[in-house]
Motif scaffolding. Structure first.
Motif, PDB file in Angstrom:
ATOM      1  N   SER A   1       0.837  -1.206   0.000  1.00 46.73           N
ATOM      2  CA  SER A   1       0.000   0.000   0.000  1.00 46.73           C
ATOM      3  C   SER A   1       0.870   1.254   0.000  1.00 46.73           C
ATOM      4  O   SER A   1       0.541   2.255  -0.642  1.00 46.73           O
ATOM      5  N   LEU A   2       1.990   1.197   0.694  1.00 50.97           N
ATOM      6  CA  LEU A   2       2.924   2.323   0.718  1.00 50.97           C
ATOM      7  C   LEU A   2       3.507   2.569  -0.670  1.00 50.97           C
ATOM      8  O   LEU A   2       3.498   3.701  -1.175  1.00 50.97           O
ATOM      9  N   LEU A   3       4.011   1.515  -1.305  1.00 49.59           N
ATOM     10  CA  LEU A   3       4.613   1.664  -2.623  1.00 49.59           C
ATOM     11  C   LEU A   3       3.601   2.146  -3.661  1.00 49.59           C
ATOM     12  O   LEU A   3       3.887   3.043  -4.451  1.00 49.59           O
ATOM     13  N   GLU A   4       2.424   1.549  -3.645  1.00 51.54           N
ATOM     14  CA  GLU A   4       1.422   1.885  -4.652  1.00 51.54           C
ATOM     15  C   GLU A   4       0.977   3.341  -4.539  1.00 51.54           C
ATOM     16  O   GLU A   4       0.844   4.039  -5.547  1.00 51.54           O
ATOM     17  N   GLU A   5       0.743   3.810  -3.316  1.00 53.65           N
ATOM     18  CA  GLU A   5       0.305   5.195  -3.166  1.00 53.65           C
ATOM     19  C   GLU A   5       1.414   6.168  -3.559  1.00 53.65           C
ATOM     20  O   GLU A   5       1.141   7.258  -4.072  1.00 53.65           O
ATOM     21  N   CYS A   6       2.656   5.781  -3.330  1.00 53.66           N
ATOM     22  CA  CYS A   6       3.781   6.655  -3.672  1.00 53.66           C
ATOM     23  C   CYS A   6       4.142   6.599  -5.148  1.00 53.66           C
ATOM     24  O   CYS A   6       5.068   7.274  -5.591  1.00 53.66           O
ATOM     25  N   GLY A   7       3.383   5.791  -5.920  1.00 57.80           N
ATOM     26  CA  GLY A   7       3.561   5.785  -7.364  1.00 57.80           C
ATOM     27  C   GLY A   7       4.485   4.719  -7.905  1.00 57.80           C
ATOM     28  O   GLY A   7       4.994   4.848  -9.019  1.00 57.80           O
ATOM     29  N   TYR A   8       4.686   3.625  -7.147  1.00 61.89           N
ATOM     30  CA  TYR A   8       5.572   2.553  -7.589  1.00 61.89           C
ATOM     31  C   TYR A   8       4.782   1.262  -7.769  1.00 61.89           C
ATOM     32  O   TYR A   8       3.902   0.950  -6.973  1.00 61.89           O
ATOM     33  N   SER A   9       5.141   0.523  -8.811  1.00 61.89           N
ATOM     34  CA  SER A   9       4.460  -0.729  -9.091  1.00 61.89           C
ATOM     35  C   SER A   9       4.911  -1.820  -8.125  1.00 61.89           C
ATOM     36  O   SER A   9       6.090  -1.895  -7.764  1.00 61.89           O
ATOM     37  N   THR A  10       3.975  -2.661  -7.729  1.00 61.79           N
ATOM     38  CA  THR A  10       4.299  -3.821  -6.880  1.00 61.79           C
ATOM     39  C   THR A  10       4.228  -5.115  -7.685  1.00 61.79           C
ATOM     40  O   THR A  10       4.472  -6.187  -7.143  1.00 61.79           O
ATOM     41  N   ARG A  11       3.926  -5.016  -8.952  1.00 62.83           N
ATOM     42  CA  ARG A  11       3.777  -6.219  -9.773  1.00 62.83           C
ATOM     43  C   ARG A  11       5.111  -6.825 -10.169  1.00 62.83           C
ATOM     44  O   ARG A  11       5.235  -8.017 -10.342  1.00 62.83           O
TER      45      ARG A  11
END
Length: 292
Positions: free
Chosen positions: A80-90
């Motif tokens: 959730s931290l990465l995604e909100e900060c604009g980074y892909s988790t895939r």
């Protein structure tokens, strides 16, 4: 160590608490208030947090400020931290996860700003955990408040469709903003502008590429987070009657760039007369590669 987490009005056990079931996108901060909720960053922050990895520090701090709950607790997953900060988790990019883990450990936990309910280096990216902020040390305020960064500004950058690394966008924006004096609106004041060169920005945030800096500036201008004036010229120090472009002038409000007051501010830097393009008394020569 905390055993459960209070999250949006409910208490959940932290063990095996999965993000897909409970992460909620509704943040209870009215949009009109987001510009007024800020974090103050200091000169020391600019000195200590450089490069693509180090600049993620600002994103982490703003995420925590935005999601701060009652009694100084924040519940989150790494995803959730990465995604909100604009980074892909895939892609499961381990280096990006490592950057965020390292910041939480070294900048928050080790420095006494927070405790964490899990081992941040081993927790699964999908497992919910809790960060409890210290009551004695304020993470969001410093006596040396050099520049303010609002939740609204943070969201504009993190939610943007830019292919430029979000940490770089934040770094360039804050570096430019730090030099803009925040005079009271009800007073007669000099223009609220700044004019760092691209070389200064590049060195100040620890990014090696001029192209990256230029692209970040262009994107911030496209989003209307900054405004740029570039139509001014000064006599070349090596050739008489030859005039070259001055460095860029930045503002957060386009109206601050109007008028001849900008020229006066630049003349203090160059120590000589600065002209609008239409008033240049000689020949204009554009540099092959502007590094200013």
């Amino acid at each position: 160590m905390l055993l459960d987490c209070y999250f949006y009005g409910k208490t959940f056990p932290l063990t095996n608490f999965k993000e897909e079931n409970y992460i909620n996108d509704n943040i209870f901060i009215p949009n009109e208030e987001k510009q007024n909720i800020t974090v103050g960053f200091s000169k020391k922050d600019f000195k200590n947090h450089k490069g693509v990895s180090g600049l993620k520090y600002y994103l982490v701090i703003m995420y925590l400020r935005k999601h701060l709950q009652t009694f100084g607790e924040i519940c989150l997953t790494l995803n959730s931290l990465l995604e909100e900060c604009g980074y892909s988790t895939r892609s499961h990019n381990k280096s990006i996860y490592s950057d965020f883990r390292e910041i939480i450990k070294t900048e928050l936990i080790n420095k006494g700003y927070a405790n964490c309910s899990v081992d941040i280096f081993t927790v699964n990216p999908t497992v919910m955990f809790s960060i409890q902020l210290s009551e004695k040390k304020n993470l969001f305020y410093t006596k040396d408040n050099f520049v303010q960064f609002s939740i609204s500004e943070y969201e504009k950058i993190s939610n943007s469709d830019s292919k430029i690394n979000k940490s770089v966008l934040v770094g360039v924006y804050l570096f430019i903003k730090q030099y803009i004096m925040d005079y009271p609106n009800d007073t007669i004041s000099p223009p609220r502008i700044s004019f760092p060169s691209k070389q200064q920005i590049k060195k100040g945030i620890g990014i090696s590429s001029f192209t990256t800096i230029e692209n970040a500036i262009s994107f911030l201008a496209k989003m209307k987070m900054i405004y740029i004036r570039t139509d001014m010229f000064v006599e070349n120090t090596e050739e008489e009657n030859i005039y070259v472009p001055t460095r860029n002038v930045f503002a957060l409000d386009v109206e601050e760039l109007d008028g001849d007051a900008i020229l006066i501010e630049l003349e203090r830097i160059y120590g000589k007369k600065v002209y609008n393009k239409i008033d240049v008394p000689g020949k204009i020569r554009y540099l092959d590669k502007q590094k200013g």
